[in-house]
Design a protein around this motif. Structure first.
Motif, PDB file in Angstrom:
ATOM      1  N   UNK A 309      98.016 -19.578  54.637  1.00 39.99           N
ATOM      2  CA  UNK A 309      99.010 -19.814  53.739  1.00 39.99           C
ATOM      3  C   UNK A 309      99.026 -21.498  53.808  1.00 39.99           C
ATOM      4  N   UNK A 310      99.028 -22.368  54.957  1.00 44.19           N
ATOM      5  CA  UNK A 310      99.081 -23.694  55.102  1.00 44.19           C
ATOM      6  C   UNK A 310      97.490 -24.245  54.324  1.00 44.19           C
ATOM      7  N   UNK A 311      96.580 -23.567  54.453  1.00 47.56           N
ATOM      8  CA  UNK A 311      95.299 -24.051  54.010  1.00 47.56           C
ATOM      9  C   UNK A 311      95.555 -24.501  52.473  1.00 47.56           C
ATOM     10  N   UNK A 312      96.419 -23.497  51.901  1.00 51.06           N
ATOM     11  CA  UNK A 312      96.562 -23.650  50.286  1.00 51.06           C
ATOM     12  C   UNK A 312      97.952 -24.563  50.095  1.00 51.06           C
ATOM     13  N   UNK A 313      98.801 -24.782  51.179  1.00 50.43           N
ATOM     14  CA  UNK A 313     100.016 -25.878  50.873  1.00 50.43           C
ATOM     15  C   UNK A 313      99.425 -26.954  51.302  1.00 50.43           C
ATOM     16  N   UNK A 314      98.380 -27.347  51.848  1.00 49.07           N
ATOM     17  CA  UNK A 314      97.725 -28.551  52.389  1.00 49.07           C
ATOM     18  C   UNK A 314      97.143 -29.193  51.162  1.00 49.07           C
ATOM     19  N   UNK A 315      96.671 -28.274  50.012  1.00 45.10           N
ATOM     20  CA  UNK A 315      95.828 -28.841  48.956  1.00 45.10           C
ATOM     21  C   UNK A 315      97.126 -29.655  48.057  1.00 45.10           C
ATOM     22  N   UNK A 316      96.914 -31.012  47.884  1.00 42.24           N
ATOM     23  CA  UNK A 316      97.689 -31.844  47.281  1.00 42.24           C
ATOM     24  C   UNK A 316      97.193 -31.788  45.772  1.00 42.24           C
ATOM     25  N   UNK A 317      98.353 -31.720  44.814  1.00 40.25           N
ATOM     26  CA  UNK A 317      98.231 -31.568  43.467  1.00 40.25           C
ATOM     27  C   UNK A 317      97.466 -33.023  43.063  1.00 40.25           C
ATOM     28  N   UNK A 318      96.507 -32.798  42.048  1.00 39.12           N
ATOM     29  CA  UNK A 318      95.620 -33.999  41.745  1.00 39.12           C
ATOM     30  C   UNK A 318      96.758 -34.622  40.634  1.00 39.12           C
ATOM     31  N   UNK A 319      97.348 -33.742  40.025  1.00 41.42           N
ATOM     32  CA  UNK A 319      98.249 -34.411  38.721  1.00 41.42           C
ATOM     33  C   UNK A 319      99.684 -34.171  39.048  1.00 41.42           C
ATOM     34  N   UNK A 320     100.714 -35.082  39.005  1.00 40.52           N
ATOM     35  CA  UNK A 320     101.786 -34.887  39.222  1.00 40.52           C
ATOM     36  C   UNK A 320     102.409 -35.984  38.429  1.00 40.52           C
ATOM     37  N   UNK A 321     104.004 -35.759  38.553  1.00 41.13           N
ATOM     38  CA  UNK A 321     104.831 -36.933  37.946  1.00 41.13           C
ATOM     39  C   UNK A 321     105.015 -38.122  39.012  1.00 41.13           C
TER      40      UNK A 321
END
Length: 575
Positions: A309-321
Motif C-alpha cells: 500500500x505504501x509503495x504506491x502511496x509513496x509515488x509522487x504525482x508528476x503532474x499536479x496543481x
C-alpha cells in the motif's frame, strides 16, 4: 508500523475499548490458576476448611469472570472487526484517490492487474491485521507480564528458569517471520502478475479467438499459476519450520517445569498447589504463544499488504496543481507553443519535440499530419498537461499551463479519441459523464447534436440501455458518437480530435464527421488525422516529421508548394 498507526486515530476510542476488553478476557483467563491454587492450598493445609460453601463461592466468582469474558469477547469479535473494516475502507479510499492523481507515465509502466491486487486482495488482509495485531500482542504482553509477576511471588528461581526460554523463542521466531514476510511479498507480486495476465487475456478475448490463441493463453496462465504454486510452497515451508520450532519450545517449557518444579518439590522449595499453578500458567502462556503462531500468517499477510500500500502511496504525482495556483478563467482558445522541448522520462536522450514553435489562434481549426513518431499526439497531450514540457512553455490565452489549476485547465478542453472508452453502465451515464449533474433534457440535446439520438431511441431501453464492458454492445460508430455527445455536453472552448474517425467504416465515418463538424463550430480545434480527406477545410495544416515542423499552411497552399504535404496527399489519393 509507524506510518500505519495514524489510520487508527479516527477510531482511537474504539481501539482503547477493544484493548480494555482484551485486558478483561486476559485477567479472566489468568484468574483460574489462582483459584485452583487457592482451593488446593486450603485442602492441603486443612481439608476440613475445604467446604462446599468455599467451592461455591470460588465457582460463583469464576462464573462472574466468565460472563465478563463472554461480553468482552463479543465486543472484540464484533466492534473490533468493524473497526478493522473501516480502516481497510479508509486505506482503499486513500489509495484509489492517490491513483487518480498519478500521471499517464505511471500507468504506462504499471500493470492494471497489479494495481487491482493492491486495491482489493492486499487491503482485504488489513481488516484482520488492524483488529488482531494490537489485540493479540497486547494480550500476549499482558499475560507474560502478569504471569511473571504472579509467579515471582510464588517461586522466583523457577519463574526465571521458565521465562528465560521466552526471549530465545522470540528471537528465533523473528527470524522465521522475516523469511515468511519475504515469501508473502513474492506471493503478492505473483498474484498481481496472474491478475494482469487474466485481465489482458479476457479483454483481448476477440483477438484470442480470431487467432485461435486459446491454447497459448492457457499455457501462459498455467505458467503463472505454477510459479504462484512454487512461491506458496516456499511460503509454507517457512511456516512449517516456524510452527515446528514453536512446538519444540512448547515441549522445552513443559520439560523445564517438570524437571525444575519436580526437583524444587523434592527439596520442599515449592508445594504441590504452587506446582499445579505453575503448570496451569505455563499452559496459558503456551496457548497464547500458539495463538500468536496461528496469527503469524495473518500478520505477515497484513504487513505485506501495508508495505505494498505504501509503495504506491509513496509515488509522487508528476503532474499536479502548483501551490496557490490561479484558476483559469473561461478561455477564448489561443494556444502557443514557445520553444517547446519534450522527451519521455524513461528515454530522456530521445527528444520527441525539439524547440517547437506553434501559434494557434482562438476559433482556428488546426490539423496535425505526418508520419508516426513526429510528435502529433505529444503536442495534444501537452495542452491539457497530461505531460509537462522539458523545455519552453505551453500557454493558453497567455497563461502557462503549469501555473494554473489543473481542473480549471482540463475542464475547458474536450478530447475525442480513436479508442473510445465507455464505462460499464447506461448510455445516459456515459454521456452525462461530460458534465455531472446534467439533466436528462440536456443529455438528450447533446445526443441530438452528436447525431446519436436516432440510434439511441431505436434501442430497447433508449438512454437507459446498458452498453456492456467498454461499450462492447455498441458499434464503433455508435460509441464514437456517444463520446462526441459527452464532449458536446461538456461544451469546452478547446477541442482535440485524436484520429477520431480512422478506425471507422465509410458510412460511420461520414456520420461521425458530420457530428464533429457541428462540435467544432466556434471552438479552437486541433485534429490529428491520417485520412487527409477529413482535414482539407482546416484553417491551418501543420506537417510534423521527426525533425519538427516541416511546413504549415492551408490545404491549397501546401499542395501548391509541392512539399511534404503534397507528397502525403498524393500517396493518400493514390490509395
Amino acid at each position: 508500523m509507524r506510518r500505519f498507526a495514524p489510520y487508527f486515530k479516527p477510531y482511537a476510542g474504539v481501539l482503547l475499548l477493544d484493548l480494555f476488553c482484551a485486558a478483561l478476557t486476559t485477567l479472566c483467563e489468568i484468574g483460574l490458576p489462582m483459584m485452583m491454587r487457592r482451593l488446593a492450598q486450603v485442602g492441603m493445609d486443612d481439608v476440613s476448611l475445604l467446604t462446599s460453601g468455599l467451592v461455591l463461592r470460588v465457582a460463583a466468582l469464576y462464573i462472574v469472570l466468565r460472563l465478563i469474558d463472554v461480553a468482552a469477547s463479543y465486543f472484540m469479535a464484533n466492534i473490533g472487526h468493524v473497526m478493522g473494516a473501516r480502516i481497510e475502507t479508509d486505506m482503499r479510499s486513500a489509495l484509489f484517490g492517490h491513483l487518480q492523481k498519478l500521471s499517464f507515465g505511471y500507468f504506462a509502466n504499471t500493470k492494471v492487474g497489479q494495481l487491482m491486487a493492491r486495491i482489493t486482495g492486499d487491503l482485504f488482509d488489513v481488516t484482520e491485521f488492524s483488529h488482531h495485531c494490537p489485540e493479540e500482542f497486547f494480550i500476549a504482553g499482558l499475560k507474560i507480564v502478569v504471569s511473571f509477576v504472579i509467579l515471582c511471588t510464588v517461586n522466583v528461581p523457577l519463574t526465571i528458569i521458565i521465562f528465560a526460554i521466552v526471549p530465545v523463542m522470540a528471537i528465533i521466531a523473528g527470524k522465521f517471520n522475516m523469511a515468511m514476510r519475504r515469501t508473502f511479498a513474492k506471493n503478492r507480486r505473483q498474484v498481481g502478475e496472474v491478475n494482469a495476465q487474466v485481465e489482458d487475456s479476457l479483454l483481448g478475448v476477440r483477438v484470442v479467438k480470431s487467432f485461435t490463441g486459446e491454447a497459448r493463453e492457457i499455457e501462459k496462465f498455467e505458467q503463472g499459476n505454477r510459479d504462484w504454486l512454487e512461491i506458496k510452497k516456499e511460503n509454507y515451508r517457512w511456516m512449517g519450520a516456524f510452527t515446528a520450532t514453536t512446538r519444540a519450545f512448547d515441549g522445552l517449557m513443559y520439560i523445564a517445569v517438570i524437571i525444575a518444579g519436580g526437583l524444587f518439590m523434592v527439596h520442599r522449595r515449592i508445594d504441590p498447589a504452587d506446582f499445579m499453578a505453575y503448570l496451569l500458567y505455563v499452559a496459558t502462556l503456551l496457548a497464547t504463544i500458539r495463538r500468536i503462531v496461528e496469527f503469524a500468517e495473518q500478520f505477515q499477510r497484513g504487513m505485506t499488504g501495508i508495505e505494498r500500500f505504501f509503495e504506491v502511496m509513496d509515488v509522487e504525482p508528476d503532474i499536479e496543481s502548483p501551490e496557490n495556483a490561479e484558476k483559469l478563467p473561461r478561455v477564448q482558445g489561443n494556444i502557443r507553443f514557445e520553444d517547446v522541448c519534450f522527451a519521455y522520462a524513461d528515454d530522456p536522450n530521445t527528444p520527441v519535440l525539439d524547440h517547437l514553435e506553434l501559434d494557434i489562434r482562438a476559433g482556428q481549426s488546426v490539423a496535425l499530419v505526418g508520419p508516426s513518431g513526429g510528435g502529433k499526439t505529444t503536442i495534444c497531450n501537452l495542452i491539457p498537461r497530461f505531460y509537462d514540457v522539458t523545455g519552453g512553455r505551453v500557454t493558453v490565452d497567455g497563461h502557462d499551463v503549469r501555473t494554473v489549476e489543473l481542473d480549471s485547465l482540463r475542464g475547458q478542453i474536450g478530447v475525442v479519441q480513436q479508442d473510445v472508452y465507455l464505462f460499464s453502465g447506461t448510455i445516459f451515464d456515459n454521456i452525462a459523464y461530460g458534465r455531472p449533474g446534467a439533466t436528462r433534457e440536456e443529455v438528450v440535446e447533446a445526443a441530438k447534436q452528436a447525431g446519436a439520438h436516432e440510434f439511441i431511441s431505436a434501442t430497447q431501453d433508449g438512454y437507459d440501455t446498458f452498453v456492456g464492458e467498454r461499450g462492447v454492445r455498441l458499434s464503433g460508430g455508435q460509441k464514437q458518437r456517444i463520446s462526441i455527445a459527452r464532449v458536446f455536453l461538456k461544451n469546452p472552448p478547446i477541442l482535440i480530435l485524436d484520429e477520431a474517425t480512422s478506425a471507422l467504416d465509410n458510412e460511420s465515418e461520414r456520420l461521425v464527421q458530420q457530428s464533429l463538424e457541428r462540435l467544432a463550430k466556434g471552438r479552437t480545434v486541433l485534429t490529428i488525422a491520417h485520412r487527409l480527406s477529413t482535414i482539407r477545410n482546416a484553417d491551418k495544416i501543420v506537417v510534423l516529421t521527426e525533425d519538427g515542423v516541416a511546413e504549415q499552411g492551408t490545404h491549397a497552399e501546401l499542395l501548391a508548394r509541392g512539399g511534404a504535404y503534397a507528397h502525403l496527399y498524393q500517396l493518400a489519393t493514390e490509395d
